[in-house]
Design a protein around this motif. Structure first.
Motif, PDB file in Angstrom:
ATOM      1  N   GLU A   1       0.935  -1.102  -0.098  1.00  0.00           N
ATOM      2  CA  GLU A   1       0.071   0.107   0.023  1.00  0.00           C
ATOM      3  C   GLU A   1       0.906   1.233   0.054  1.00  0.00           C
ATOM      4  O   GLU A   1       0.510   2.213  -0.830  1.00  0.00           O
ATOM      5  CB  GLU A   1      -0.852  -0.023   1.217  1.00  0.00           C
ATOM      6  N   ILE A   2       1.919   1.298   0.901  1.00  0.00           N
ATOM      7  CA  ILE A   2       2.741   2.379   0.634  1.00  0.00           C
ATOM      8  C   ILE A   2       3.578   2.588  -0.667  1.00  0.00           C
ATOM      9  O   ILE A   2       3.642   3.535  -1.099  1.00  0.00           O
ATOM     10  CB  ILE A   2       3.965   2.123   1.979  1.00  0.00           C
ATOM     11  N   ARG A   3       4.060   1.395  -1.068  1.00  0.00           N
ATOM     12  CA  ARG A   3       4.676   1.501  -2.373  1.00  0.00           C
ATOM     13  C   ARG A   3       3.759   2.084  -3.614  1.00  0.00           C
ATOM     14  O   ARG A   3       4.398   2.868  -4.372  1.00  0.00           O
ATOM     15  CB  ARG A   3       5.073  -0.083  -2.671  1.00  0.00           C
ATOM     16  N   LEU A   4       2.435   1.756  -3.457  1.00  0.00           N
ATOM     17  CA  LEU A   4       1.549   2.167  -4.616  1.00  0.00           C
ATOM     18  C   LEU A   4       1.515   3.539  -4.083  1.00  0.00           C
ATOM     19  O   LEU A   4       0.959   4.373  -5.245  1.00  0.00           O
ATOM     20  CB  LEU A   4       0.191   1.518  -4.560  1.00  0.00           C
ATOM     21  N   GLN A   5       1.489   4.207  -3.165  1.00  0.00           N
ATOM     22  CA  GLN A   5       1.318   5.681  -3.080  1.00  0.00           C
ATOM     23  C   GLN A   5       2.694   6.413  -3.376  1.00  0.00           C
ATOM     24  O   GLN A   5       2.758   7.488  -3.988  1.00  0.00           O
ATOM     25  CB  GLN A   5       1.114   6.021  -1.431  1.00  0.00           C
ATOM     26  N   LEU A   6       3.960   5.831  -3.269  1.00  0.00           N
ATOM     27  CA  LEU A   6       5.120   6.479  -3.270  1.00  0.00           C
ATOM     28  C   LEU A   6       5.684   6.373  -4.620  1.00  0.00           C
ATOM     29  O   LEU A   6       6.462   7.393  -5.279  1.00  0.00           O
ATOM     30  CB  LEU A   6       6.056   6.222  -2.100  1.00  0.00           C
ATOM     31  N   GLU A   7       5.916   4.946  -5.193  1.00  0.00           N
ATOM     32  CA  GLU A   7       6.774   4.681  -6.168  1.00  0.00           C
ATOM     33  C   GLU A   7       6.113   5.404  -7.530  1.00  0.00           C
ATOM     34  O   GLU A   7       7.003   5.608  -8.643  1.00  0.00           O
ATOM     35  CB  GLU A   7       7.119   3.181  -6.337  1.00  0.00           C
ATOM     36  N   PRO A   8       5.064   5.370  -7.838  1.00  0.00           N
ATOM     37  CA  PRO A   8       4.551   5.818  -9.168  1.00  0.00           C
ATOM     38  C   PRO A   8       4.766   7.439  -9.037  1.00  0.00           C
ATOM     39  O   PRO A   8       5.290   7.798 -10.180  1.00  0.00           O
ATOM     40  CB  PRO A   8       3.030   5.777  -9.228  1.00  0.00           C
TER      41      PRO A   8
END
Length: 220
Positions: A93-100
């Motif tokens: 969930e954190i990755r989907l917020q930050l990496e894009p």
């Protein structure tokens, strides 16, 4: 802010003893030769690698910064315990917020020389054999370097810091479920780099989002 160890070790390849020791311990953790929660004896590892305790402690400090190792007062170092399924969900969930967001920024900011380094990492990942824990451990280190470089190149130190501890845990979780290099991941990496090289922020953001979502699906 310091460059993540995966980037420093793989993209810059400095010929330092500390980096070689770090890589050796990292590979043992990622190959599950050192299992989650297992105590790591500085003296024993120093004897095994034929070096003094100083580079061992330096390497363990770097691994602690990445969340792969933890230090307990009066006890010493141990490999970090494996995340639970719920914790992995929170991580994605954190990755989907930050990496894009980071990928979009890279389309505007990433130098051509760094894009070439990402392309080189993709070629290295493509050259790995598809099966086995050892191959996956090698893929994990290359994949971490790939994602860490994107985080660093986004130009936001807080984003890089937030993402710096995540990828190793993803790979450790997957290793304990099933090993094997995911071929689809490299195609997704290539699509992402193509978008960054085209300076297309929308496409880079979408490519990263798709990559993370598919990675999450591969766990399922």
């Amino acid at each position: 802010m310091a460059v993540p160890s995966a980037v420093a070790g793989l993209l810059r390849r400095p010929a330092r003893l500390g980096d070689a020791v770090y890589a050796a311990i990292f590979e043992r953790i990622m190959a599950l030769e050192i299992t989650p929660g297992e105590r790591i004896s500085v003296d024993a590892v120093a004897r095994e690698l034929g070096v003094s305790q100083t580079p061992i402690r330096e390497a363990l400090t770097r691994l602690e910064d990445e969340g792969l190792v933890q230090k307990t007062p009066l006890v010493g170092y141990s490999a970090t315990a494996r995340l639970s399924a719920d914790e992995i969900t929170h991580l994605y969930e954190i990755r989907l917020q930050l990496e894009p967001f980071a990928a979009r920024k890279c389309a505007a900011l990433m130098p051509e020389a760094v894009i070439e380094q990402l392309e080189a990492l993709i070629l290295e990942m493509a050259g790995l054999k598809s099966g086995g824990v050892e191959a996956y451990a090698q893929f994990a280190q290359l994949d971490m370097a790939f994602h860490d470089q994107i985080a660093v190149s986004a130009g936001n130190p807080l984003v890089a810091e937030a993402l710096g501890r995540l990828h190793a845990h993803v790979h450790l979780f997957r290793l304990q479920a099933r090993a094997g290099v995911p071929d689809d991941a490299n195609q997704e990496h290539a699509a992402l780099v193509t978008a960054i090289q085209a300076r297309d922020g929308d496409r880079a953001e979408a490519a990263m989002r798709e990559h993370i979502e598919r990675s999450w699906q591969r766990f399922a």
